[in-house]
Design a protein around this motif. Structure first.
Motif, short mmCIF file in Angstrom:
data_model
loop_
_atom_site.label_atom_id
_atom_site.label_comp_id
_atom_site.label_asym_id
_atom_site.label_seq_id
_atom_site.Cartn_x
_atom_site.Cartn_y
_atom_site.Cartn_z
N LEU A 163 59.16 36.21 44.66
CA LEU A 163 58.11 36.58 45.61
C LEU A 163 58.50 36.07 46.98
O LEU A 163 58.87 34.90 47.13
N VAL A 164 58.45 36.93 48.00
CA VAL A 164 58.68 36.50 49.38
C VAL A 164 57.47 36.87 50.22
O VAL A 164 56.92 37.97 50.08
N LEU A 165 57.02 35.92 51.05
CA LEU A 165 55.86 36.11 51.90
C LEU A 165 56.21 35.82 53.35
O LEU A 165 56.99 34.90 53.64
N ALA A 166 55.63 36.58 54.26
CA ALA A 166 55.69 36.31 55.69
C ALA A 166 54.25 36.26 56.20
O ALA A 166 53.42 37.07 55.80
N PHE A 167 53.97 35.30 57.08
CA PHE A 167 52.62 35.19 57.63
C PHE A 167 52.66 34.39 58.93
O PHE A 167 53.67 33.77 59.28
N LYS A 168 51.56 34.41 59.64
CA LYS A 168 51.43 33.70 60.91
C LYS A 168 51.03 32.25 60.62
O LYS A 168 50.06 32.01 59.91
N ALA A 169 51.79 31.30 61.17
CA ALA A 169 51.57 29.89 60.88
C ALA A 169 50.56 29.28 61.84
O ALA A 169 50.72 29.35 63.06
N GLY A 170 49.50 28.69 61.29
CA GLY A 170 48.45 28.07 62.10
C GLY A 170 47.25 27.78 61.22
O GLY A 170 47.37 27.66 60.00
N ASP A 171 46.09 27.69 61.82
CA ASP A 171 44.87 27.43 61.05
C ASP A 171 43.67 27.93 61.85
O ASP A 171 42.87 27.14 62.36
N ARG A 220 52.32 34.96 69.58
CA ARG A 220 51.59 33.88 70.24
C ARG A 220 51.68 32.55 69.49
O ARG A 220 51.04 31.57 69.88
N GLY A 221 52.44 32.51 68.41
CA GLY A 221 52.59 31.28 67.65
C GLY A 221 53.71 31.40 66.63
O GLY A 221 54.32 32.46 66.48
N PRO A 222 54.01 30.30 65.93
CA PRO A 222 55.11 30.31 64.96
C PRO A 222 54.85 31.22 63.78
O PRO A 222 53.70 31.54 63.45
N GLN A 223 55.93 31.63 63.14
CA GLN A 223 55.88 32.54 62.00
C GLN A 223 56.45 31.82 60.78
O GLN A 223 57.48 31.13 60.88
N ALA A 224 55.81 32.00 59.64
CA ALA A 224 56.20 31.28 58.42
C ALA A 224 56.67 32.25 57.35
O ALA A 224 56.17 33.38 57.24
#
Length: 237
Positions: A163-171, A220-224
């Protein structure tokens, strides 16, 4: 018929099942992407060509899966990642919540399989996949639903499946009212990578690679990015 061939034969039939569990956020997300589908496709079509880290991660995923069985991209949008995975040699199908996105994907990539469905209730048999891709698609789910969705991913992956996931890192949660030149109304969730990794582990996955990339261009922010495996087999290896 081998087990892998049996799974591949089941997949196109299974993906014809209806979307279940309709909720407000789901209706909003579908409506938004139905609205923006054509302009979204035009704006992001060649984006992957300028992102070598993402291409390297997808290539690693493809090498790990190999010819072990079918792969599904959940939240495939207009099909650009699905097409890239096909070019890497995978037997891949795209699944998306938005009929508008799927229609554009089918027009753009007529040789590929695409279907409408929701990752919250995947229309797939247990253990039927060798690989699963969620490329910036979990960002539209309310965060409290993620453990259940990751359990669903675990269910449909065979032992050893990747499984590979990409998402926007933050909270944080961002409410979008304008996107891709259109008026829309839907949420984007920025997610803490450590929390997502812990939730994946809680669903039974082994996390074996993490990547956190600094923002580029319009970001606008890091990517995970997380690469994880359902233990218990040797899919593709």
């Amino acid at each position: 018929m081998s087990q892998g061939e049996e799974r591949a034969a089941l997949l196109p039939v299974a993906l014809g099942w209806p979307v279940m569990g309709e909720q407000g956020w789901l209706r909003e997300t579908r409506a938004a992407y139905d609205t923006v589908a054509v302009d979204y496709a035009r704006l992001v079509h060649g984006e992957l060509a300028g992102k070598p880290l993402e291409r390297a991660l997808l290539a690693t995923f493809a090498e790990l899966v190999g010819n072990a069985g079918p792969v599904v991209e959940v939240g495939c949008g207009t099909g650009r990642i699905t097409a890239h995975l096909r070019d890497l040699g995978l037997d891949v199908t795209g699944l998306d919540l938005s009929p508008g996105m799927v229609a554009v994907a089918r027009d753009t990539w007529p040789g590929l399989r695409f279907a409408v469905g929701s990752m919250t209730d995947l229309p797939l048999p247990d253990g039927s996949l060798a690989g699963l891709v969620a490329w910036y698609s979990i960002i539209h789910l309310p965060p409290e639903l993620l453990p259940g969705v990751f359990a669903e991913f675990h269910r449909v992956l065979a032992p050893g499946g990747e499984l590979v996931l990409a998402f926007k890192a933050g909270d944080e949660r961002i409410r979008l009212e304008q996107a891709y030149g259109h008026t829309v109304s839907y949420d984007v969730h920025w997610l803490p990578p450590d929390r997502v990794a812990a939730q994946l582990a809680g669903a039974g996955f082994a996390v074996h690679a993490r990547l956190l990339r600094e923002p580029e261009g319009y970001e606008r922010g890091p990517q995970a990015y997380l690469l994880v495996r359902r233990p218990g087999g040797e899919a593709g290896r």
